[in-house]
Motif scaffolding. Structure first.
Motif, PDB file in Angstrom:
ATOM      1  N   LYS A  91      32.375  40.623  50.866  1.00 52.62           N
ATOM      2  CA  LYS A  91      33.104  41.743  51.472  1.00 52.62           C
ATOM      3  C   LYS A  91      34.588  41.691  51.144  1.00 52.62           C
ATOM      4  N   ARG A  92      35.131  40.492  50.972  1.00 52.42           N
ATOM      5  CA  ARG A  92      36.548  40.373  50.613  1.00 52.42           C
ATOM      6  C   ARG A  92      36.788  40.989  49.229  1.00 52.42           C
ATOM      7  N   ALA A  93      35.826  40.804  48.327  1.00 54.43           N
ATOM      8  CA  ALA A  93      35.965  41.375  46.984  1.00 54.43           C
ATOM      9  C   ALA A  93      35.953  42.903  47.046  1.00 54.43           C
ATOM     10  N   ALA A 102      43.951  44.958  40.850  1.00 55.16           N
ATOM     11  CA  ALA A 102      43.660  45.357  39.476  1.00 55.16           C
ATOM     12  C   ALA A 102      42.528  44.528  38.877  1.00 55.16           C
ATOM     13  N   CYS A 103      42.285  43.367  39.482  1.00 57.13           N
ATOM     14  CA  CYS A 103      41.265  42.457  38.965  1.00 57.13           C
ATOM     15  C   CYS A 103      40.773  41.577  40.107  1.00 57.13           C
ATOM     16  N   LEU A 104      39.513  41.168  40.044  1.00 49.58           N
ATOM     17  CA  LEU A 104      38.944  40.247  41.015  1.00 49.58           C
ATOM     18  C   LEU A 104      38.629  38.942  40.307  1.00 49.58           C
ATOM     19  N   ARG A 105      39.152  37.842  40.828  1.00 51.88           N
ATOM     20  CA  ARG A 105      38.818  36.524  40.282  1.00 51.88           C
ATOM     21  C   ARG A 105      37.671  35.989  41.135  1.00 51.88           C
ATOM     22  N   ILE A 111      28.953  34.433  45.265  1.00 52.02           N
ATOM     23  CA  ILE A 111      29.132  35.649  46.054  1.00 52.02           C
ATOM     24  C   ILE A 111      27.942  35.870  46.990  1.00 52.02           C
ATOM     25  N   GLY A 112      26.760  35.407  46.558  1.00 52.59           N
ATOM     26  CA  GLY A 112      25.584  35.568  47.406  1.00 52.59           C
ATOM     27  C   GLY A 112      24.426  36.187  46.652  1.00 52.59           C
ATOM     28  N   SER A 113      23.631  36.972  47.329  1.00 56.20           N
ATOM     29  CA  SER A 113      22.411  37.552  46.758  1.00 56.20           C
ATOM     30  C   SER A 113      22.725  38.542  45.647  1.00 56.20           C
ATOM     31  N   VAL A 120      29.578  44.341  44.820  1.00 56.18           N
ATOM     32  CA  VAL A 120      30.910  43.999  44.312  1.00 56.18           C
ATOM     33  C   VAL A 120      31.155  44.700  42.979  1.00 56.18           C
ATOM     34  N   ILE A 121      30.159  44.685  42.108  1.00 59.70           N
ATOM     35  CA  ILE A 121      30.301  45.348  40.808  1.00 59.70           C
ATOM     36  C   ILE A 121      30.526  46.842  40.992  1.00 59.70           C
ATOM     37  N   LYS A 122      29.787  47.442  41.920  1.00 55.45           N
ATOM     38  CA  LYS A 122      29.982  48.886  42.173  1.00 55.45           C
ATOM     39  C   LYS A 122      31.405  49.162  42.636  1.00 55.45           C
TER      40      LYS A 122
END
Length: 359
Positions: A91-93, A102-105, A111-113, A120-122
Motif C-alpha cells: 500500500k505504501r507503493a 517519479a519512481c518506486l524502489r 511486496i506480497g502476493s 502496485v504495477i497498475k
C-alpha cells in the motif's frame, strides 16, 4: 588533448520523472535523504541542499502512511524527481505513486502476493511511475542463500532476474536494476554478470560503503571500474556523511572518467617545501565558495614554478606560487600580471564567477 573514450553498454531507456536513464542518456547522480519523510520541512530543505550541488534524482524512504502523506507535499516544493523507497507494504507503493513519486524502489518479491504486485504495477502505470529493482547482498531471500550457501554475485543476479520476471510477466518494463553489496569486488562482479544477461538500465552503487574517506575510496573503485567497462546508467555513492558529499563524489567520478562534466574540476599539487602559496587553504576556500557552480570549469592551484605554470596554462583559471609573496596568474592559458599570493583565493573566485556569468 588525449581522450580515452568509454564505449557504454547499450540498454533500454526509462525515465525517472524528466530524467532519462539508459540508452546513452547522461549518467545521472543520485542521493537519499536521511530526514524522516513525514517531517516535510526538514526533508524539503535537505533536498534543496542536494539540488544546490547538482543532484539529478533524490530518494526518500516511505515506511509508513505518514511518510507517503509527507511525500505528496514534498514533491510540490522541490525541483528534482523523487524516488520512493518501499519495503514490504504494497500500500505504501501505491500511495507513493499517487502522491507524485517519479519512481518506486522496490523488491517485487517482498511486496506480497501476485495480486498485490499487480496492484502496485497498475498504480505505477496509472501515474507514469518507473521502478527500480533493488537487490542488496545483505538481504537476499532464504531460498537463494540456501542454494548458494552465502551471498555471492550469482545469487544477487538470480534474485534481480527473478524480480524482473515478475514485472515482465505483468507487462511492465519501465524499470532499472541495482545489485549492491558492501563488498566492492562482489558488487563489481554482480554488475558484470547482470550486464551480460539483460538490457535494462543499471543503477550503480556500493552499499553501506562507510564514512567519507573509506566510502569514497570503495565507491570510486567499484563504480569507477564498472563505468570504465561501459556499465552503468545512474549512480549513488553511499556515504556515512553529509548527503551532499555523495553528489560531489559522484560527479567527481564521472568527471575523472570524462563521462560527464559538471561543476569545477580542481587540479592542485600536494605541496612541498618549494611552495610559494598556501595551496591547501586556497583550494579549501575555493571549493566552499564555488560549490554552487554547475558549469564545467577547470581551476589549477599549484605551489611553485616547477610544474605550476604548465598545469596553470592548461586550466580555465590557473594560479601558482611565484615567490616573494606573489603568485602567477593564468586565464585561458595566457599569463597575467602577478597577484598577491595571500589574495589568490579571492581573485580566482571572482574570476570564476565572472567566467560563468559570461557562459
Amino acid at each position: 588533448m588525449y581522450q580515452f573514450n568509454i564505449k557504454r553498454r547499450k540498454s533500454r531507456r526509462v525515465y525517472v520523472g524528466s530524467v532519462a536513464v539508459g540508452d546513452g542518456a547522461p549518467i545521472s547522480v543520485q542521493s537519499m535523504t536521511n530526514t524522516p519523510t513525514k517531517d516535510v520541512e526538514s526533508t524539503v530543505q535537505q533536498i534543496l541542499g542536494l539540488e544546490a550541488v547538482g543532484a539529478d534524482i533524490v530518494r526518500v524512504s516511505c515506511p509508513d502512511e505518514e511518510s507517503t502523506a509527507g511525500l505528496r507535499e514534498i514533491v510540490k516544493q522541490v525541483h528534482v524527481p523523487i524516488v520512493a523507497d518501499i519495503h514490504f507494504h504494497y500500500k505504501r507503493a501505491i500511495e507513493a505513486a499517487e502522491a507524485g513519486a517519479a519512481c518506486l524502489r522496490i523488491n517485487p518479491g517482498n511486496i506480497g502476493s501476485a495480486d498485490r504486485v499487480r496492484e502496485v504495477i497498475k498504480a505505477a502505470k496509472d501515474h507514469n511511475c518507473s521502478m527500480r529493482i533493488g537487490v542488496n547482498g545483505g538481504s537476499l531471500d532464504k531460498a537463494l542463500l540456501e542454494k548458494y550457501g552465502e551471498p555471492c554475485p550469482e545469487a544477487m543476479v538470480e534474485s534481480a532476474l527473478q524480480h524482473a520476471k515478475i514485472l515482465e510477466d505483468n507487462d511492465f518494463f519501465n524499470f532499472k536494476i541495482s545489485v549492491k553489496s558492501s563488498d566492492t569486488l562482489m558488487t563489481m562482479e554482480a554488475y558484470r554478470q547482470l550486464a551480460e544477461q539483460c538490457d535494462y538500465p543499471l543503477h550503480l552503487g556500493v552499499t553501506e560503503a562507510g564514512g567519507l574517506r573509506a566510502g569514497t575510496v570503495k565507491s570510486s573503485l567499484g563504480i569507477g571500474s564498472l563505468l570504465m567497462q561501459g556499465i552503468g546508467d545512474t549512480l549513488r555513492v553511499s556515504l556515512t556523511a553529509d548527503v551532499r558529499e555523495e553528489i560531489k563524489v559522484g560527479f567527481e567520478i564521472l568527471r575523472t572518467l570524462g563521462l560527464r562534466y559538471h561543476g569545477i574540476r580542481f587540479v592542485s599539487c600536494p605541496t612541498c617545501a618549494r611552495r610559494g602559496i598556501d595551496v591547501e587553504k586556497t583550494v579549501k576556500e575555493l571549493e566552499q565558495r564555488l560549490e554552487h557552480i554547475s558549469e564545467p570549469l577547470k581551476i589549477a592551484v599549484m605551489g611553485c614554478v616547477v610544474n605550476g605554470p604548465g598545469e596553470a596554462k592548461g586550466a580555465d583559471i590557473g594560479v601558482c606560487g611565484g615567490g616573494n609573496g606573489k603568485a602567477l596568474l593564468f586565464i585561458k592559458g595566457v599569463q597575467q600580471e602577478p597577484i598577491d599570493a595571500n589574495n589568490a583565493a579571492d581573485i580566482v573566485a571572482q574570476l570564476a564567477e565572472k567566467m560563468v556569468e559570461k557562459k
